[in-house]
Design a protein around this motif. Structure first.
Motif, PDB file in Angstrom:
ATOM      1  N   UNK A   1       0.852  -1.100   0.496  1.00  0.00           N
ATOM      2  CA  UNK A   1      -0.056   0.040  -0.418  1.00  0.00           C
ATOM      3  C   UNK A   1       0.995   1.455   0.210  1.00  0.00           C
ATOM      4  N   UNK A   2       0.519   2.703  -0.911  1.00  0.00           N
ATOM      5  CA  UNK A   2       1.405   3.261  -0.858  1.00  0.00           C
ATOM      6  C   UNK A   2       0.914   3.705   0.353  1.00  0.00           C
ATOM      7  N   UNK A   3       2.702   4.907   0.833  1.00  0.00           N
ATOM      8  CA  UNK A   3       2.864   4.737   2.526  1.00  0.00           C
ATOM      9  C   UNK A   3       1.960   6.845   2.415  1.00  0.00           C
ATOM     10  N   UNK A   4       1.692   7.426   1.390  1.00  0.00           N
ATOM     11  CA  UNK A   4       1.188   8.726   1.839  1.00  0.00           C
ATOM     12  C   UNK A   4       0.786   9.138   0.070  1.00  0.00           C
ATOM     13  N   UNK A   5      -0.407   9.360   0.465  1.00  0.00           N
ATOM     14  CA  UNK A   5      -1.153  10.758  -0.944  1.00  0.00           C
ATOM     15  C   UNK A   5      -0.239  11.737  -1.617  1.00  0.00           C
ATOM     16  N   UNK A   6       0.164  12.252  -0.009  1.00  0.00           N
ATOM     17  CA  UNK A   6       0.592  13.501  -0.558  1.00  0.00           C
ATOM     18  C   UNK A   6       1.784  13.752  -1.233  1.00  0.00           C
ATOM     19  N   UNK A   7       2.285  14.217  -2.841  1.00  0.00           N
ATOM     20  CA  UNK A   7       2.861  13.708  -3.803  1.00  0.00           C
ATOM     21  C   UNK A   7       4.957  14.552  -3.358  1.00  0.00           C
ATOM     22  N   UNK A   8       4.019  15.893  -1.953  1.00  0.00           N
ATOM     23  CA  UNK A   8       5.454  16.419  -1.234  1.00  0.00           C
ATOM     24  C   UNK A   8       6.139  15.373  -0.587  1.00  0.00           C
ATOM     25  N   UNK A   9       5.689  14.753   0.480  1.00  0.00           N
ATOM     26  CA  UNK A   9       5.704  13.896   1.517  1.00  0.00           C
ATOM     27  C   UNK A   9       6.747  12.762   0.719  1.00  0.00           C
ATOM     28  N   UNK A  10       5.844  12.441  -0.749  1.00  0.00           N
ATOM     29  CA  UNK A  10       6.719  10.845  -1.584  1.00  0.00           C
ATOM     30  C   UNK A  10       7.471  11.269  -1.776  1.00  0.00           C
ATOM     31  N   UNK A  11       7.643  12.823  -2.699  1.00  0.00           N
ATOM     32  CA  UNK A  11       9.260  12.911  -3.020  1.00  0.00           C
ATOM     33  C   UNK A  11      10.221  13.022  -2.526  1.00  0.00           C
ATOM     34  N   UNK A  12      10.063  13.862  -0.458  1.00  0.00           N
ATOM     35  CA  UNK A  12      10.617  13.967   0.474  1.00  0.00           C
ATOM     36  C   UNK A  12      11.813  12.577   0.519  1.00  0.00           C
ATOM     37  N   UNK A  13      10.827  11.804   1.347  1.00  0.00           N
ATOM     38  CA  UNK A  13      11.044  10.302   1.625  1.00  0.00           C
ATOM     39  C   UNK A  13      11.210   9.428   0.758  1.00  0.00           C
ATOM     40  N   UNK A  14      10.812   9.513  -0.640  1.00  0.00           N
ATOM     41  CA  UNK A  14      10.629   8.243  -1.204  1.00  0.00           C
ATOM     42  C   UNK A  14      12.641   8.815  -1.897  1.00  0.00           C
ATOM     43  N   UNK A  15      12.709   9.926  -2.414  1.00  0.00           N
ATOM     44  CA  UNK A  15      14.136  10.167  -2.836  1.00  0.00           C
ATOM     45  C   UNK A  15      14.858   9.953  -1.526  1.00  0.00           C
ATOM     46  N   UNK A  16      14.750  10.095   0.116  1.00  0.00           N
ATOM     47  CA  UNK A  16      15.801  10.262   1.127  1.00  0.00           C
ATOM     48  C   UNK A  16      15.224   8.075   0.786  1.00  0.00           C
ATOM     49  N   UNK A  17      14.608   7.165   0.743  1.00  0.00           N
ATOM     50  CA  UNK A  17      14.433   5.425   1.007  1.00  0.00           C
ATOM     51  C   UNK A  17      15.211   5.125  -0.493  1.00  0.00           C
ATOM     52  N   UNK A  18      15.375   5.959  -1.025  1.00  0.00           N
ATOM     53  CA  UNK A  18      16.269   5.379  -2.473  1.00  0.00           C
ATOM     54  C   UNK A  18      17.975   5.812  -2.674  1.00  0.00           C
ATOM     55  N   UNK A  19      18.465   7.565  -1.951  1.00  0.00           N
ATOM     56  CA  UNK A  19      19.627   7.767  -1.442  1.00  0.00           C
ATOM     57  C   UNK A  19      19.542   6.519  -0.395  1.00  0.00           C
ATOM     58  N   UNK A  20      18.580   6.304   0.847  1.00  0.00           N
ATOM     59  CA  UNK A  20      19.612   5.247   1.916  1.00  0.00           C
ATOM     60  C   UNK A  20      20.027   4.134   0.753  1.00  0.00           C
ATOM     61  N   UNK A  21      18.936   3.375   0.050  1.00  0.00           N
ATOM     62  CA  UNK A  21      19.482   2.163  -0.647  1.00  0.00           C
ATOM     63  C   UNK A  21      20.706   2.345  -1.559  1.00  0.00           C
ATOM     64  N   UNK A  22      20.640   3.337  -2.019  1.00  0.00           N
ATOM     65  CA  UNK A  22      21.617   3.680  -3.263  1.00  0.00           C
ATOM     66  C   UNK A  22      22.697   3.867  -2.325  1.00  0.00           C
ATOM     67  N   UNK A  23      23.160   4.489  -1.984  1.00  0.00           N
ATOM     68  CA  UNK A  23      24.019   4.818  -0.783  1.00  0.00           C
ATOM     69  C   UNK A  23      24.485   3.331   0.029  1.00  0.00           C
ATOM     70  N   UNK A  24      23.823   2.674   0.622  1.00  0.00           N
ATOM     71  CA  UNK A  24      24.573   1.136   0.478  1.00  0.00           C
ATOM     72  C   UNK A  24      24.852   0.166  -0.610  1.00  0.00           C
ATOM     73  N   UNK A  25      23.917   0.340  -1.398  1.00  0.00           N
ATOM     74  CA  UNK A  25      24.529   0.182  -2.217  1.00  0.00           C
ATOM     75  C   UNK A  25      26.309   0.257  -2.841  1.00  0.00           C
TER      76      UNK A  25
END
Length: 279
Positions: A99-123
Motif C-alpha cells: 500500500x502507498x505510504x502517503x497520497x501527498x506528493x511532496x511527502x512522497x518526493x521527500x521520503x521516497x528520495x531519501x529512501x532511494x538515497x539510503x538504498x543506493x548509499x548502501x549499495x
C-alpha cells in the motif's frame, strides 16, 4: 577481515540496498507519479502512459544497458553490479502490491528520495551499483567527452522533463525534489553526519602553537612548508584536524598563544586515522 567474509558482507549490502530502493519506489514514488530520474523514473512514466509493470521495464532496460556498458566501455563492472542490476527489478516486483505510504506528493518526493538515497548509499558501500542510467551516462561520456556529472544530469533532466510533460509540471517539480533528497541522502550514507574541521594555521609562533594544541586539545598536527604569495617569504603552516565540537577551543587556544595568527577552517567529512574513524 577475511576476504570471503568481506565479499559476503558486500553482497549482502548490495541486496539490502536494492531492497530499500525498491521499497521507497513502490510506497512513495510510483503511487505519486514521481519520476525522479534513472531507469526507475522511466518505468514510472511507462506505467502512467502504458500501464506496463515497472519491474519488468527496469529489467528490460537494465540488462541491455549493462551489456552495452561492458562491450563499449571495455570495463569489468563486476559481479556485484550485475547482482544489483538483476535484484533491484526483482524487489520492485515483489513489493509492487504494498500500500502507498502517503497520497501527498511532496511527502512522497521527500521520503521516497531519501529512501532511494539510503538504498543506493548502501549499495555503494558494497562497492557496486544498480546499473541503469549511470552506465548510459558513461557511454555518452566516452563518445562526447562531456564531464560525467553533466551526462548524468542531462539524462536525469530529460526524464524529469518528460514526466512534467506526461503527468504535470507540478509532478515534474516534485521529481526534482526527490532527486535532491536522493543525492543528499547518498552523501550522508557515504560520509556520515559527523563533520570534522581541517584547520590551517599560519603563525609566527609555530612551536608555541603546536605545543598548545598537543597539551590542550590533545590532537596531533602536521607542519607544512609554504611561502607568502606577495612577499615570497618562507612560512610554516600548522594543519590540524579536530572534531566539530573541538574547533572553538582550538581557535581560542591559537588566538591566545598568537593573536596575529591566520586561521582557516574547512569541513572534512571523511577522516580516517587515530582519534577518528579507523576504516
Amino acid at each position: 577481515m577475511p576476504p570471503l567474509l568481506r565479499h559476503a558482507i558486500e553482497y549482502a549490502l548490495v541486496i539490502l540496498g536494492s531492497f530499500f530502493v525498491a521499497l521507497a519506489f513502490n510506497v512513495f514514488l510510483l503511487p505519486n507519479n514521481i519520476a525522479s530520474g534513472g531507469v526507475a523514473g522511466i518505468s514510472t512514466i511507462t506505467k502512467g502512459v502504458f500501464g506496463w509493470e515497472p519491474g519488468i521495464v527496469q529489467w528490460i532496460l537494465n540488462i541491455p544497458l549493462f551489456i552495452t556498458g561492458v562491450v563499449i566501455l571495455g570495463k569489468n563492472f563486476g559481479i556485484k553490479s550485475l547482482v544489483g542490476t538483476l535484484v533491484l527489478p526483482f524487489f520492485v516486483l515483489v513489493t509492487s502490491n504494498l500500500e502507498p505510504a502517503t497520497p501527498d506528493p511532496l511527502l512522497g518526493a521527500i521520503f521516497g528520495g531519501m529512501g532511494v538515497g539510503l538504498g543506493l548509499g548502501i549499495v555503494f558501500r558494497g562497492r557496486a551499483s544498480t546499473g541503469g542510467i549511470d552506465l548510459a551516462a558513461q557511454v555518452i561520456h566516452k563518445f562526447t567527452h562531456l564531464p560525467l556529472g553533466i551526462c548524468v544530469a542531462m539524462l536525469d533532466g530529460m526524464i524529469v522533463l518528460t514526466s512534467a510533460l506526461v503527468f504535470s509540471v507540478e509532478e515534474g517539480l516534485y521529481a526534482l525534489i526527490g532527486l535532491f533528497a536522493t543525492s543528499r541522502t547518498i552523501d550522508i550514507v557515504q560520509v556520515g553526519l559527523n563533520t570534522s574541521k581541517n584547520v590551517m594555521i599560519v603563525t609566527d609562533e609555530i612551536d608555541e602553537v603546536r605545543e598548545a594544541i598537543f597539551k590542550e586539545i590533545d590532537r596531533g598536527v602536521t607542519v607544512l612548508n609554504g611561502s607568502g604569495g606577495y612577499t615570497d617569504q618562507k612560512r610554516r603552516i600548522v594543519m590540524c584536524v579536530v572534531q566539530q565540537n573541538e574547533f572553538t577551543k582550538l581557535s581560542q587556544t591559537v588566538k591566545r598563544v598568537d593573536p596575529g595568527a591566520f586561521v582557516v577552517a574547512m569541513n572534512a567529512t571523511e577522516v580516517l586515522g587515530e582519534g577518528f574513524k579507523t576504516s
